[in-house]
Design an enzyme around this catalytic site. Structure first.
Site, short mmCIF file in Angstrom:
data_model
loop_
_atom_site.label_atom_id
_atom_site.label_comp_id
_atom_site.label_asym_id
_atom_site.label_seq_id
_atom_site.Cartn_x
_atom_site.Cartn_y
_atom_site.Cartn_z
N ASP A 292 15.10 4.83 19.47
CA ASP A 292 16.00 5.26 20.55
C ASP A 292 15.33 5.04 21.90
O ASP A 292 14.97 5.97 22.63
CB ASP A 292 16.35 6.75 20.35
N LYS A 314 16.59 1.63 12.89
CA LYS A 314 17.91 2.14 13.33
C LYS A 314 17.93 2.10 14.85
O LYS A 314 16.99 2.56 15.50
CB LYS A 314 18.07 3.58 12.83
N LYS A 347 28.09 5.27 14.67
CA LYS A 347 28.95 6.42 14.31
C LYS A 347 30.39 6.18 14.75
O LYS A 347 30.98 6.98 15.50
CB LYS A 347 28.42 7.74 14.89
N SER A 407 22.56 16.79 11.41
CA SER A 407 21.33 17.59 11.45
C SER A 407 21.35 18.63 12.56
O SER A 407 20.53 19.54 12.58
CB SER A 407 20.12 16.66 11.66
N GLN A 466 18.87 19.51 18.11
CA GLN A 466 18.30 18.81 16.94
C GLN A 466 17.45 19.80 16.13
O GLN A 466 16.77 20.66 16.68
CB GLN A 466 17.44 17.62 17.39
N GLY A 485 12.80 9.57 14.44
CA GLY A 485 12.90 9.00 15.78
C GLY A 485 11.68 9.34 16.60
O GLY A 485 10.63 8.68 16.51
N ARG A 486 11.79 10.45 17.36
CA ARG A 486 10.73 10.78 18.31
C ARG A 486 9.39 11.11 17.65
O ARG A 486 8.35 11.04 18.30
CB ARG A 486 11.22 11.91 19.21
O1 LIG Z 1 22.96 14.02 11.84
C1 LIG Z 1 22.39 13.15 12.49
C2 LIG Z 1 22.79 11.85 12.53
C3 LIG Z 1 22.06 10.93 13.23
N1 LIG Z 1 20.95 11.29 13.91
C4 LIG Z 1 20.20 10.24 14.62
O2 LIG Z 1 18.88 10.16 14.09
C5 LIG Z 1 17.93 10.01 15.12
C6 LIG Z 1 17.02 11.20 15.11
O3 LIG Z 1 16.06 11.09 16.13
P1 LIG Z 1 14.89 12.16 16.33
O4 LIG Z 1 14.18 11.68 17.55
O5 LIG Z 1 14.03 12.10 15.10
O6 LIG Z 1 15.50 13.50 16.54
C7 LIG Z 1 18.73 9.83 16.39
O7 LIG Z 1 18.88 8.46 16.60
C8 LIG Z 1 20.07 10.46 16.10
O8 LIG Z 1 21.10 9.82 16.79
C9 LIG Z 1 20.54 12.58 13.88
O9 LIG Z 1 19.52 12.97 14.46
N2 LIG Z 1 21.27 13.50 13.16
#
Ligand SMILES: O=c1ccn([C@@H]2O[C@H](COP(=O)(O)O)[C@@H](O)[C@H]2O)c(=O)[nH]1
Length: 516
Positions: A292, A314, A347, A407, A466, A485-486
């Site tokens: 991201d 992704k 999405k 999530s 999140q 991701g992060r």
């Molecule tokens: O339910 C969901 C669906 C998609 N995501 C996506 O995953 C990554 C998570 O990034 P982090 O930095 O690990 O939080 C992000 O691209 C979301 O769009 C999600 O988190 N939850």
């Protein structure tokens, strides 16, 4: 089938059990138990908890509890055997037992349900044959209202196999199963196995309690009670192992967690999903990284740095400020070199017509380069038709991943939404190959991939909703592929972080497959 419309059982106000459904045809203990439960009316209100000690002593008196050397179904020798089928010959004891079960449900506020289902394990082969040979060929009999919460009732729980099988059948017809109640828990692997399938086990009695009552009443010597305790402590593992073949067989049909990625690959009918399984096997990686980042250069640099450790990259193409189709060509080259696939986490969530244009056209031309795209089930199954129409304008096919739930804190993707959404996937299994999910979707077969975001070894959220879990937690619970991701992009050394997540996630997958 036993049906009692508008029935308020003796179980009490927390469970307004309107109906009883049964798996197959029951002639045994549970038919009687569930019937007895149904037929008790609220006239018994207030007298719901059974006298545990009295029940044990009565069981003992009529020979239901046996001590000696008994070969269990698993092949394991047990010093104690409880034959609950015998109590059908003692009507008053049957009533006592049903009160005990009812009390178990009543005493636990969490057991809220609309319908109950009895599992006569001994009668299952008969039921299955009957279901195949006659009539409607239904495995679950009764009036099914998809979305109803169904509690499973069984006599004894050892590995939980029969309850898992039954839950899968019930979930397949749209019922929500989260709880099971048994008269006796043999203190083996049932609680853990059921928890893995999203089912909480409640029990009225266990072997330890039985022995303690009998020792207290002078019907059992402390020596024998100790043998039983030693058996519980030491042999429950063997018992589970002895039962493993049957458990595997059942899970192989109706669940997915026990299967190796190579077996899952064989089950998948989609060439892109098969490629992903192969990459996972070849690289021993079930790590997807969410890149991201907002510039093409940053995404490309990350892809190069972590490429060897991931099976999937992704992206959110619409957050890249300097997007060009050349960037995509560069990214595809890196993907080819490092052998990973690309998922555009778009999405999609609009009507089929709009989605067809979003996939097959526009600035990003997603359908021309993404291996996987994500979509929501919210608009109904027309969205998949839209994606398929969009693909016709593209140079290649795209595999679709349904976002079953999310999530983030407070996500509106409750169980009813999830069960309706996964039906869309099941009806379009040529194009929909998996899910983004936080739960194991146990009613869906093993051909579907499960990808889980919200993974970070730091448990803190991001202040924007999140929620995070560890790789081990999500792989044990539901994930084939973890999406980080992060945890990677924000690390001081993203390559080292990716290597760490890869190792932990794949080890957790190995443990899951080996354990089950
Ligand atoms: O339910 C969901 C669906 C998609 N995501 C996506 O995953 C990554 C998570 O990034 P982090 O930095 O690990 O939080 C992000 O691209 C979301 O769009 C999600 O988190 N939850």
């Amino acid at each position: 089938m036993v049906e009692k419309s508008g029935l308020q059982t003796a179980i009490g106000r927390v469970c307004l059990s309107r109906r009883i459904i049964q798996k197959g045809t029951s002639k045994g203990f549970l038919h009687a138990i569930t019937s007895a439960m149904a037929l008790q009316s609220s006239e018994k209100n207030g007298k719901l908890s059974a006298d545990l000690e009295r029940v044990v002593l009565e069981f003992n008196e009529v020979g239901v509890i046996k001590f000696g050397c008994y070969k269990l179904k698993s092949g394991v020798q047990s010093p104690i055997y409880i034959d609950l089928r015998e109590i059908i010959s003692f009507p008053s004891l049957l009533t006592t037992a049903s009160n005990l079960l009812a009390g178990t449900i009543y005493n636990d506020d969490a057991v809220v349900h609309d319908v109950i289902c009895g599992v006569p394990y001994a009668a299952l082969p008969i039921a299955t044959l009957e279901a195949k040979a006659h009539g409607t060929k239904k495995v679950v009999e009764g009036r099914i209202v998809p979305g109803n919460r169904c509690i499973i009732i069984d006599d004894v729980c050892t590995s939980g196999l029969s309850i898992i099988e039954t839950a899968n059948d019930l979930r397949e017809v749209g019922l929500i199963v989260t709880d099971a109640v048994v008269l006796l828990d043999r203190q083996a692997t049932g609680v853990a196995n059921l928890a893995q399938h999203g089912i909480k086990l409640h029990w009225a009695l266990n072997l330890t309690q039985i022995c303690s009552v009998l020792v207290g009443a002078g019907h059992l010597t402390p020596d024998v009670a100790q043998q039983v305790e030693a058996f519980i402590a030491g042999s429950c593992k063997n018992e589970a192992n002895g039962d493993l073949t049957a458990l595997h067989a059942a899970l192989g049909v109706s669940s997915w967690k026990a299967l190796h990625f190579s077996e899952r690959k064989k089950l998948s009918q989609n060439e892109i999903a098969q490629r992903l399984y192969q990459v996972m096997l070849d690289k021993e990686s079930n790590l997807a990284v969410a890149a991201d980042l907002t510039s093409c250069a940053a995404v490309l640099a990350l892809a190069e740095a972590i490429g060897r450790d991931i099976c999937l990259l992704k992206i959110h193409v619409d957050i890249i400020e300097d997007f060009t189709l050349e960037f995509i060509m560069d990214l595809k080259k890196i993907a080819g070199r490092h052998n990973f696939l690309i998922m555009e986490d778009r999405k999609f969530s609009d009507i089929g017509f709009t989605v067809s244009n979003q996939l097959g056209g526009g600035l990003y031309r997603i359908g021309d380069w993404a291996d996987f795209v994500t979509f929501h089930g919210l608009p109904g199954s027309g969205i998949v038709e839209g994606l398929k129409t969009g693909m016709k304008n593209c140079s290649r096919s795209v595999a679709c991943i349904l976002v079953a739930d999310m999530s983030s804190k407070g996500a509106l993707t409750g169980p009813e939404y999830v069960s309706s959404a996964v039906k869309i996937a099941e009806e379009h299994r040529d194009d929909v190959v998996g899910f983004v999910t936080q739960t194991d979707l146990s009613s869906c077969d093993a051909s579907f991939l499960r990808m889980t975001p919200g993974v970070n070894i730091s448990a803190a959220g991001d202040g924007l909703g999140q929620q995070y879990n560890s790789p081990e937690e999500v792989v044990g619970r539901c994930a084939d592929i973890i999406i980080v991701g992060r945890g990677v992009t924000g690390a001081a050394d993203p390559a080292a972080a990716a290597a760490m997540y890869k190792t932990r996630a794949f080890a957790a997958y190995r443990r899951r497959v080996d354990k089950l």
